[in-house]
Design an enzyme around this catalytic site. Sequence first.
Site, PDB file in Angstrom:
ATOM      1  N   GLY A  99      27.477  72.474  53.055  1.00 19.72           N
ATOM      2  CA  GLY A  99      27.349  73.197  54.307  1.00 19.72           C
ATOM      3  C   GLY A  99      25.987  72.990  54.945  1.00 19.72           C
ATOM      4  CG  HIS A 100      22.852  73.731  53.252  1.00 16.25           C
ATOM      5  ND1 HIS A 100      22.487  74.793  54.049  1.00 16.25           N
ATOM      6  CD2 HIS A 100      23.288  74.275  52.089  1.00 16.25           C
ATOM      7  CE1 HIS A 100      22.680  75.922  53.377  1.00 16.25           C
ATOM      8  NE2 HIS A 100      23.178  75.627  52.198  1.00 16.25           N
ATOM      9  N   GLY A 153      24.903  73.789  46.932  1.00 15.82           N
ATOM     10  CA  GLY A 153      26.075  74.179  47.695  1.00 15.82           C
ATOM     11  C   GLY A 153      26.174  73.301  48.926  1.00 15.82           C
ATOM     12  CG  HIS A 207       9.922  94.070  55.941  1.00 14.32           C
ATOM     13  ND1 HIS A 207       9.983  95.260  56.575  1.00 14.32           N
ATOM     14  CD2 HIS A 207      10.606  93.202  56.709  1.00 14.32           C
ATOM     15  CE1 HIS A 207      10.690  95.146  57.675  1.00 14.32           C
ATOM     16  NE2 HIS A 207      11.081  93.900  57.770  1.00 14.32           N
ATOM     17  CG  ASP A 252      20.673  75.946  44.485  1.00 15.53           C
ATOM     18  OD1 ASP A 252      21.471  75.007  44.467  1.00 15.53           O
ATOM     19  OD2 ASP A 252      20.596  76.769  45.409  1.00 15.53           O
TER      20      ASP A 252
END
Lengths: 183, 339
Positions: B57-58, B55, B220, B111
């Site tokens: 945007g990176h 994708g 967590h 991905d």
Amino acid sequence: MNQTFLLHLVSRFEQLEARLNQLDAATGDGDHGGTILKGMRAAAATPDAPVVAFRKAAGGASGSLFSLLIGALEQAENDSSTLGDALATAARKISQLGQARAGDKTMLDALLPAAAAANADPANPAAAAAEAARRGAEATKPMQAKRGRAKYVEGGGVGHLDAGAFSVAEILTQFSKEHGEQP
Amino acid sequence: MKKLINSKERMPDDMIDGFVAAYPGIVARGQNPRVVCRAHPKDRDAKVTLLIGNGCGHEPIAMGFVGSGLLDANVVGDVFAAPSPDLILEGIREVTGKAGAVLLISRHEGDVINGNAAAMMAEDENLSVQPLLMYDDISSAPKGSEDERRGAAGTIFVYKILGAAAETGMRLDDLVTLGEDVRSRTRTLAAAVAPGISPLTGAPMFSLPDDEIYIGMGVHGEPGVGRRKVGPVRDLVAFMLSELLEDRPIAPNTPTVVLVNGSGGTTQMELLTVFNEVAQGLEKLNIPRVSPMIGSFSTTQEMAGFSISLLTPTPQMLDLWQAPQSTPNFPAIHKGTRA
């Protein structure tokens, strides 16, 4: 595939886009509504090949995974007695591709009970599937995500509905209405 | 929110238009407008091609790393969305010859799903394609479950080393083995300071109080990884370094490559400050560092934060890491060592 049905899905997801984005923002990157809508619009514009159109236009994991659900509905649209098996097959493929199981807080938590409910209620399979999917989506709220982006969010998204499961319920609800089975 | 765009729909394509217009001697659009490939490809029957779909945007990753000595192609999806299997397949078809191709996959849900599906479809067409999963983020799954971890900035080591190796004519199977070896020697831990704004929704991508920093991605059940108060960067880096070295200990006198990656909204001044702390920490442990890389290469819009990646290369890997390349955005790697 029935274009009217696809167009109805487009209008339904136009209404839901902001809400789904918001749901997704709690556990992901907040674009689930937009992704599904992109796919639905492409499918509605290409009713002869809705699965590939959806997959290409939506992109991302959702593009591939939800295109399998569209494929199942295409298969069952003229004979809803096959709905349960078609949904179960889609769920199996989604589970393989996404390496996810029931209880992982994903779209499967709506899809798996929907498939079972459709098979258990041959008189109203579409309505049964929709109802089971809605309950299944609701049940994702307390779950901790084991797959998908929500897995990496603090608390694993506990307390939030899974956006994917919610979308499955909405799609099946629309399918049920289209088949005149009011839940 | 203010973003310098024309429309949400046009963002990826406007960006790619600008990219290919800026670097015509290095990159070109493929037949599909979302495939960015080398302007002057090598003989694809002799050289294995290396490509990745992701994708956008990176940036600058991954588009900015297309060029000689590095990637052969990048298949560009929509913002933060993996390209469809169909689109990745088109990219594979465009650049794969008899020597075959390595399809790099940074381990993120979309991905992985779409990359593996594309590799399967390519096999059906008798194209020789091997997918290679990349994962390095120690906060995303515990030690012992390394193959469930996410791909983070340390994947850059795999891109560069395999890119240089493919350029020398290394065969497909050997490239995959080398890539797995680089992966096993790489660890990354990230710290987020402030969220980026999604250009799709205009909203911050997570929330974090002003006085808190978030270490790792918040899985967590892993003690020590989570929120902490902002303090001197020295303490933060010391903590992160100890987490990294606990996950994969590095023996004294083992040459180590440090990558400090900024996530978009953190200044070079801050990144160099972080590097200084990493360097001092390694020095105390008698771990010599070689050929570092410092800057914002794998970004998430204006997200503030950084990651530290450590690689203990074999001599062969180090040569390949330092090998020259010609791409729009990969920096020159300097040889300088200092024990």
